[in-house]
Design an enzyme around this catalytic site. Structure first.
Site, PDB file in Angstrom:
ATOM      1  N   GLU A  70       6.685  -6.236 -22.177  1.00 42.67           N
ATOM      2  CA  GLU A  70       5.708  -5.279 -21.620  1.00 42.67           C
ATOM      3  C   GLU A  70       4.500  -6.076 -21.156  1.00 42.67           C
ATOM      4  O   GLU A  70       4.033  -6.973 -21.856  1.00 42.67           O
ATOM      5  CB  GLU A  70       5.327  -4.249 -22.693  1.00 42.67           C
ATOM      6  CG  GLU A  70       4.152  -3.348 -22.377  1.00 42.67           C
ATOM      7  CD  GLU A  70       4.297  -2.536 -21.093  1.00 42.67           C
ATOM      8  OE1 GLU A  70       5.306  -1.837 -20.919  1.00 42.67           O
ATOM      9  OE2 GLU A  70       3.382  -2.639 -20.247  1.00 42.67           O
ATOM     10  N   ASP A  97       4.598 -10.536 -18.059  1.00 44.52           N
ATOM     11  CA  ASP A  97       5.144  -9.864 -16.879  1.00 44.52           C
ATOM     12  C   ASP A  97       6.591 -10.316 -16.689  1.00 44.52           C
ATOM     13  O   ASP A  97       6.905 -11.491 -16.881  1.00 44.52           O
ATOM     14  CB  ASP A  97       4.323 -10.232 -15.639  1.00 44.52           C
ATOM     15  CG  ASP A  97       4.670  -9.334 -14.456  1.00 44.52           C
ATOM     16  OD1 ASP A  97       5.825  -9.377 -13.978  1.00 44.52           O
ATOM     17  OD2 ASP A  97       3.792  -8.576 -14.017  1.00 44.52           O
ATOM     18  N   ASP A 119       8.195   2.008 -12.968  1.00 40.11           N
ATOM     19  CA  ASP A 119       7.470   2.521 -11.808  1.00 40.11           C
ATOM     20  C   ASP A 119       8.331   2.475 -10.529  1.00 40.11           C
ATOM     21  O   ASP A 119       8.891   1.431 -10.214  1.00 40.11           O
ATOM     22  CB  ASP A 119       6.211   1.670 -11.582  1.00 40.11           C
ATOM     23  CG  ASP A 119       5.467   1.397 -12.885  1.00 40.11           C
ATOM     24  OD1 ASP A 119       4.271   1.711 -12.941  1.00 40.11           O
ATOM     25  OD2 ASP A 119       6.078   0.863 -13.837  1.00 40.11           O
ATOM     26  N   LYS A 123       5.884   3.178  -2.024  1.00 47.54           N
ATOM     27  CA  LYS A 123       5.493   2.609  -0.718  1.00 47.54           C
ATOM     28  C   LYS A 123       6.307   1.361  -0.404  1.00 47.54           C
ATOM     29  O   LYS A 123       6.456   0.482  -1.252  1.00 47.54           O
ATOM     30  CB  LYS A 123       4.006   2.247  -0.715  1.00 47.54           C
ATOM     31  CG  LYS A 123       3.121   3.471  -0.755  1.00 47.54           C
ATOM     32  CD  LYS A 123       1.672   3.108  -0.496  1.00 47.54           C
ATOM     33  CE  LYS A 123       0.839   4.363  -0.528  1.00 47.54           C
ATOM     34  NZ  LYS A 123      -0.315   4.270  -1.409  1.00 47.54           N
ATOM     35  N   ASP A 155      13.563   9.399 -14.088  1.00 49.27           N
ATOM     36  CA  ASP A 155      13.438  10.785 -13.645  1.00 49.27           C
ATOM     37  C   ASP A 155      13.319  10.811 -12.126  1.00 49.27           C
ATOM     38  O   ASP A 155      13.270  11.881 -11.533  1.00 49.27           O
ATOM     39  CB  ASP A 155      12.142  11.393 -14.212  1.00 49.27           C
ATOM     40  CG  ASP A 155      10.936  10.604 -13.711  1.00 49.27           C
ATOM     41  OD1 ASP A 155      10.891   9.384 -13.971  1.00 49.27           O
ATOM     42  OD2 ASP A 155      10.065  11.184 -13.030  1.00 49.27           O
ATOM     43  N   THR A 192      13.297   7.910 -24.663  1.00 49.95           N
ATOM     44  CA  THR A 192      12.040   7.167 -24.572  1.00 49.95           C
ATOM     45  C   THR A 192      10.897   8.193 -24.563  1.00 49.95           C
ATOM     46  O   THR A 192      11.134   9.391 -24.434  1.00 49.95           O
ATOM     47  CB  THR A 192      11.975   6.331 -23.275  1.00 49.95           C
ATOM     48  OG1 THR A 192      11.639   7.180 -22.178  1.00 49.95           O
ATOM     49  CG2 THR A 192      13.292   5.636 -22.982  1.00 49.95           C
ATOM     50  N   GLU A 193       9.661   7.708 -24.653  1.00 45.55           N
ATOM     51  CA  GLU A 193       8.505   8.623 -24.609  1.00 45.55           C
ATOM     52  C   GLU A 193       8.481   9.391 -23.287  1.00 45.55           C
ATOM     53  O   GLU A 193       8.302  10.611 -23.272  1.00 45.55           O
ATOM     54  CB  GLU A 193       7.182   7.852 -24.772  1.00 45.55           C
ATOM     55  CG  GLU A 193       6.840   7.468 -26.193  1.00 45.55           C
ATOM     56  CD  GLU A 193       7.329   6.076 -26.576  1.00 45.55           C
ATOM     57  OE1 GLU A 193       8.120   5.474 -25.813  1.00 45.55           O
ATOM     58  OE2 GLU A 193       6.924   5.588 -27.649  1.00 45.55           O
ATOM     59  N   GLU A 195      10.949   9.980 -21.267  1.00 40.24           N
ATOM     60  CA  GLU A 195      12.122  10.855 -21.182  1.00 40.24           C
ATOM     61  C   GLU A 195      11.862  12.177 -21.903  1.00 40.24           C
ATOM     62  O   GLU A 195      12.201  13.248 -21.394  1.00 40.24           O
ATOM     63  CB  GLU A 195      13.319  10.123 -21.809  1.00 40.24           C
ATOM     64  CG  GLU A 195      14.640  10.825 -21.650  1.00 40.24           C
ATOM     65  CD  GLU A 195      15.798   9.926 -22.095  1.00 40.24           C
ATOM     66  OE1 GLU A 195      15.550   8.741 -22.411  1.00 40.24           O
ATOM     67  OE2 GLU A 195      16.938  10.420 -22.111  1.00 40.24           O
TER      68      GLU A 195
END
Ligand code: SAH
Length: 216
Positions: A70, A97, A119, A123, A155, A192-193, A195
């Site tokens: 993370e 990263d 994420d 764009k 999602d 997951t959180e 989800e």
């Protein structure tokens, strides 16, 4: 106090080098130094957020070693709180990263990579930041053992379709895919959180599992 922890995320991370590796240098990491069971397979999650998924997965699978990556202090500190409360010898967090993977992890050592609700970067000029962009797929190709798998949950229909296409275009084959995970017969899903949040709103969850084809 939880809030205090976030205020002091940096301090808390630095105070627990045994639980979270705060990767600032370009040295390779050695799994032998990280885990008690040195010969167990390695599974990696990129973008662990607050860590609910990887912590539960690691608890349920003591014979697999888990690494959770993370990039943000303010987020990984939440996962760190979980492992402070309930330490697991088969789970290590790394604050770094994902771009640094080829530098810090040895090639052909990981059996499975999880990407959960990462994420979508809608764009086009940000496409390279998507964790299923061909640049990252190339990183995964070198990191995974033969037949190693990438598991994606999202999602976001755009990211799902983009990832399917990008993976197929880059010599991967689909082992499983669904546009509605929670109404499919998939056993053993760990939420997951993100989800949980999206499922409560009645949103569909997409999942795919893929691997690189053997190239002869
Ligand atoms: N997996 C969690 C969090 C999803 S949010 C869940 O499903 O609840 C996506 C997370 O990925 C964020 O915490 C973000 O900081 C992290 N992330 C995105 N790009 C990353 C990168 N290049 N390297 C490391 N982490 C990244």
């Amino acid at each position: 106090m939880r809030l205090k922890y976030v205020d002091n995320a940096r301090e808390l991370i630095e105070a627990h080098p045994d639980l979270v590796i705060d990767k600032q240098d370009n040295e390779k990491l050695y799994y032998e130094d990280m885990f008690e069971k040195k010969d167990s397979p390695i599974h990696l999650e990129i973008g662990i957020g607050k860590g609910q998924f990887i912590h539960e997965l690691a608890k349920n699978n003591p014979n697999i070693n888990f690494i959770g990556i993370e990039k943000f202090d303010s987020v990984i500190v939440r996962a760190l709180e979980k492992v402070i409360e309930e330490p697991l010898t088969n789970l290590k967090l790394i604050r770094v990263d994902a771009q640094a993977i080829p530098i810090i992890l040895k090639d052909y050592t990981v059996e499975r990579i999880y990407l959960n609700f990462v994420d979508p970067w809608p764009k086009e000029r940000h496409a390279k930041r998507r964790l299923t962009h061909r640049g990252f797929l190339d990183i995964y190709k070198h990191l995974l053992v033969p037949n190693g798998e990438v598991h994606l949950k999202t999602d976001n229909e755009f990211l799902y379709n983009y990832s399917l296409e990008e993976m197929i275009y880059n010599d991967m084959e689909m082992l499983y895919h669904t546009e509605d995970l929670h109404n499919d017969n998939y056993e053993g899903n760990i939420m997951t959180e993100f989800e949980e949040k999206f499922a409560k709103r009645g949103m569909k969850i997409f999942k795919l599992t893929a691997r690189f084809k053997e190239t002869k």
